[in-house]
Each structure stands twice: as C-alpha cells, then as structure tokens.
Motif scaffolding. Structure first.
Motif, short mmCIF file in Angstrom:
data_model
loop_
_atom_site.label_atom_id
_atom_site.label_comp_id
_atom_site.label_asym_id
_atom_site.label_seq_id
_atom_site.Cartn_x
_atom_site.Cartn_y
_atom_site.Cartn_z
N ALA A 148 0.95 -1.19 -0.02
CA ALA A 148 -0.19 0.12 -0.03
C ALA A 148 0.80 1.40 0.17
O ALA A 148 0.33 2.37 -0.44
CB ALA A 148 -1.04 0.11 1.29
N HIS A 149 2.08 1.18 0.43
CA HIS A 149 3.10 2.39 0.39
C HIS A 149 3.38 2.84 -0.92
O HIS A 149 3.84 4.06 -1.18
CB HIS A 149 4.10 1.95 1.33
N PHE A 150 2.99 2.18 -1.94
CA PHE A 150 3.34 2.50 -3.15
C PHE A 150 2.21 2.95 -4.02
O PHE A 150 2.26 3.10 -5.23
CB PHE A 150 4.14 1.51 -3.87
N ASP A 151 1.18 2.93 -3.42
CA ASP A 151 -0.20 3.42 -4.39
C ASP A 151 0.07 5.08 -4.49
O ASP A 151 0.40 5.93 -3.66
CB ASP A 151 -1.41 3.43 -3.21
N ASN A 152 -0.10 5.43 -5.76
CA ASN A 152 0.07 6.81 -6.18
C ASN A 152 1.36 7.29 -5.81
O ASN A 152 1.70 8.54 -5.57
CB ASN A 152 -0.95 7.62 -5.63
N ILE A 153 2.51 6.60 -5.96
CA ILE A 153 3.83 6.93 -5.29
C ILE A 153 4.56 8.17 -6.23
O ILE A 153 4.98 9.06 -5.87
CB ILE A 153 4.67 5.88 -4.97
N ARG A 154 4.15 7.81 -7.62
CA ARG A 154 4.83 8.90 -8.47
C ARG A 154 4.16 10.30 -8.49
O ARG A 154 4.91 11.13 -8.52
CB ARG A 154 4.67 8.27 -10.10
N GLN A 155 2.73 10.26 -8.14
CA GLN A 155 2.22 11.50 -7.99
C GLN A 155 2.70 12.17 -6.78
O GLN A 155 2.98 13.43 -6.70
CB GLN A 155 0.76 11.49 -7.81
N ARG A 156 2.98 11.31 -5.69
CA ARG A 156 3.59 11.80 -4.25
C ARG A 156 5.04 12.38 -4.55
O ARG A 156 5.20 13.53 -3.90
CB ARG A 156 3.48 10.96 -3.17
N ILE A 157 5.68 11.69 -5.17
CA ILE A 157 7.00 12.06 -5.62
C ILE A 157 7.04 13.50 -6.18
O ILE A 157 7.78 14.46 -5.92
CB ILE A 157 7.72 11.12 -6.50
N GLU A 158 6.30 13.65 -7.19
CA GLU A 158 6.02 14.93 -7.84
C GLU A 158 5.65 15.86 -7.07
O GLU A 158 6.12 17.13 -7.20
CB GLU A 158 5.14 14.87 -9.11
N GLN A 159 4.75 15.72 -6.02
CA GLN A 159 4.42 16.71 -5.22
C GLN A 159 5.61 17.25 -4.20
O GLN A 159 5.61 18.35 -3.72
CB GLN A 159 3.13 16.38 -4.17
N ALA A 160 6.33 16.25 -3.82
CA ALA A 160 7.62 16.56 -2.82
C ALA A 160 8.65 17.22 -3.95
O ALA A 160 9.63 17.95 -2.98
CB ALA A 160 8.06 15.17 -2.53
N GLN A 161 8.76 17.09 -5.17
CA GLN A 161 9.91 17.74 -5.94
C GLN A 161 9.68 19.23 -5.99
O GLN A 161 9.21 19.72 -7.20
CB GLN A 161 9.95 16.89 -7.14
N SER A 162 9.64 20.15 -5.15
CA SER A 162 9.45 21.57 -5.33
C SER A 162 10.47 22.14 -6.21
O SER A 162 9.76 23.00 -7.20
CB SER A 162 9.70 21.96 -4.03
N LEU A 163 11.62 21.80 -6.47
CA LEU A 163 12.47 22.43 -7.37
C LEU A 163 12.27 22.07 -8.81
O LEU A 163 12.30 23.07 -9.69
CB LEU A 163 13.92 22.16 -6.87
N ALA A 164 12.05 20.70 -9.08
CA ALA A 164 11.81 19.92 -10.10
C ALA A 164 10.32 20.87 -10.79
O ALA A 164 10.42 21.07 -11.99
CB ALA A 164 11.51 18.88 -10.37
#
Length: 277
Positions: A148-164
C-alpha cells in the motif's frame, strides 16, 4: 575478487541479448515471473599501463567504443595512434589495455585531470576495476515495505519535488518513513548527488535508514547500489528499471530492490523469496 572468463570469439562482438531476471509483482499470491533487463559491465581503460578511467557501459562493440572514446576525448588525434588494443574479460567487467603513440601518451598525462567525470555514468573518475566493483558489507535482511505504500507514489514524488516543478531537469532522492509518508526529499542535477544529499540528510536527522525506504527518480545503476549498501539502507526503490548487474549486486548484499513501472504493479527484484502484502 574478479573472476576471469575466456574472451569472446569475436573481439568487437555486438551486445548480448538482455538477461532474464526474476521478479514478483506486489499483488496477492503473485508468482515469480521474469523480465528482460539491460546488461552493463564495468569497463576499465589503461593507456600505456596508466589507469585512466572506469565506466559502466553496455557490453558489446567494446573496441569501437574505446576508439571513439579515445578520439572524442582528444586522447588521440587519429585512430592510427592506437598501436594495440587488448581486452581481458571478466564475469562482470572488462579490462582494456591500450597502447598509444608516445606523442598521445605525453599529451594525455598533461591533461588527464580534466578527463575525469566527463560522462554521466558516474564512474569515469575511477581508475581501477577494484574501485568499480568493490567488496561491500553484506547487510542484515530488512523487511519489505507494505504494498500500500506504493499507491500513487509517482504523484506523491512529484508533489515532493518542489525544485523540479519550477525548473525541471532535476533528479530526486526521497525517504519514505515506516508509515509510507515522504519525510525527506533532496534534488540535484546529478542523480548521484541527489542520493548523496539524502544520505547526508538521513544522518543529520538521525533517521534509521533501514526503516521505510528510499526512492530514486533516476536510472538505478550499479554505483547507486554501492551508495545504498554503504549507507546501510534497507530498501531502494527506482522509477526506472534496474540492470541485471544491479539486481545481482542487490541480491548479493541483501539490499531490497524494487522497481515502480509507469503502468504496472511494483516489481520486487531483491529479494524474490518473500512477500509483504
């Protein structure tokens, strides 16, 4: 210890077919399947006995690569300045001993410091195979994160990447804690730099890196496995498929290695014997 193997019958042989590597999807009762992963080896190059560089390359057409590398990096002015080229093959590496003209060798010694790190492979400043394929500590086994920790993980990574979000062109390394929350994110134009920054942040914040998991947005190459094992991470997750060699090293050193494809369930490459629902 590198294991010598007999050289191929064709010195400039094309790349071999991708290796079939076992994995399991993060699905209930998932069976072990196999995927074709790209091969990579460590290639060490010496000129007239002087260690110049070690880089990770796809196997095949090695002589072509060495000639092109020597020309494009101004080590030689023409291919005629390569007097001899001998390859010694190992199971995970290749040693290239190149004899060049006296003029080219003198010029190389004059500017070889400027040659280090001219490629994105991450190992071009390394000068011996023992540095590219070093002995590493075997980690104690670490529990795999819940699926379950990998659900929507790509979207969560994008949210965390403030500089990118504002600039793009940045790799990221993130730490997700034992509850699956993104606790730390470090970004850098260099994928190795991003992971190094995260490892430093984990130590500064006294975070137990064996709890939770680390995600890299870049290609999962062998040198990232080295860093993860040395930092005693428990689980390394990559958004890009690993190579067969990185899986082999992760398995050997008991580093959990997971790939999160774009459209399929996450794939556990190391270990393949356990399952965490």
């Amino acid at each position: 210890m590198l294991c010598h193997v007999e050289p191929t019958t064709e010195p400039n042989a094309p790349a071999p077919q991708p290796a079939q590597v076992a994995y399991r999807e993060y699905l209930p009762d998932a069976a072990v399947a196999h995927a074709a992963l790209a091969a990579e080896i460590a290639l060490a190059i010496t000129y007239n006995g002087l260690n110049q560089a070690v880089m990770m390359v796809s196997p095949g057409n090695i002589e072509d690569f060495i000639r092109g590398f020597s020309l494009s990096n101004a080590i030689i002015a023409s291919v005629d300045e390569i007097h001899d080229l001998r390859l010694t093959h190992f199971d995970q590496a290749c040693q290239a001993d190149v004899q060049i003209s006296n003029r080219a060798f003198w010029a190389l010694k004059e500017h070889r410091r400027q040659m280090a790190g001219t490629s994105g492979c991450g190992l071009c400043g390394v000068e011996a195979l023992e540095q590219a394929l070093p002995p590493l500590e075997i980690l104690p086994p670490s529990t795999l994160p819940p699926a379950a920790h990998f659900d929507n993980i790509r979207q969560r990574i994008e949210q965390a990447q403030s500089l990118a979000r504002s600039s793009g062109a940045l790799h990221a390394a993130l730490y997700f804690d034992a509850t699956g929350e993104a606790l730390l994110c470090r970004e850098d134009i260099g994928r190795h730099n991003a992971l190094d920054k995260l490892i430093g942040a984990l130590h500064s914040d006294a975070v137990d890196a064996r709890q939770g998991f680390v995600v890299v947005t870049s290609r999962c190459s062998l040198e990232l496995i080295h860093k993860a094992v040395r930092a005693r991470l428990g689980t390394l997750v990559s958004l890009s498929a690993p190579t067969a060699l990185t899986v082999r090293w992760a398995l050997k050193h008991r580093l959990n290695l997971i790939h999160v494809p774009h459209r399929n369930a996450p794939r556990i490459y190391s270990p393949v014997q356990e399952f965490s629902a």
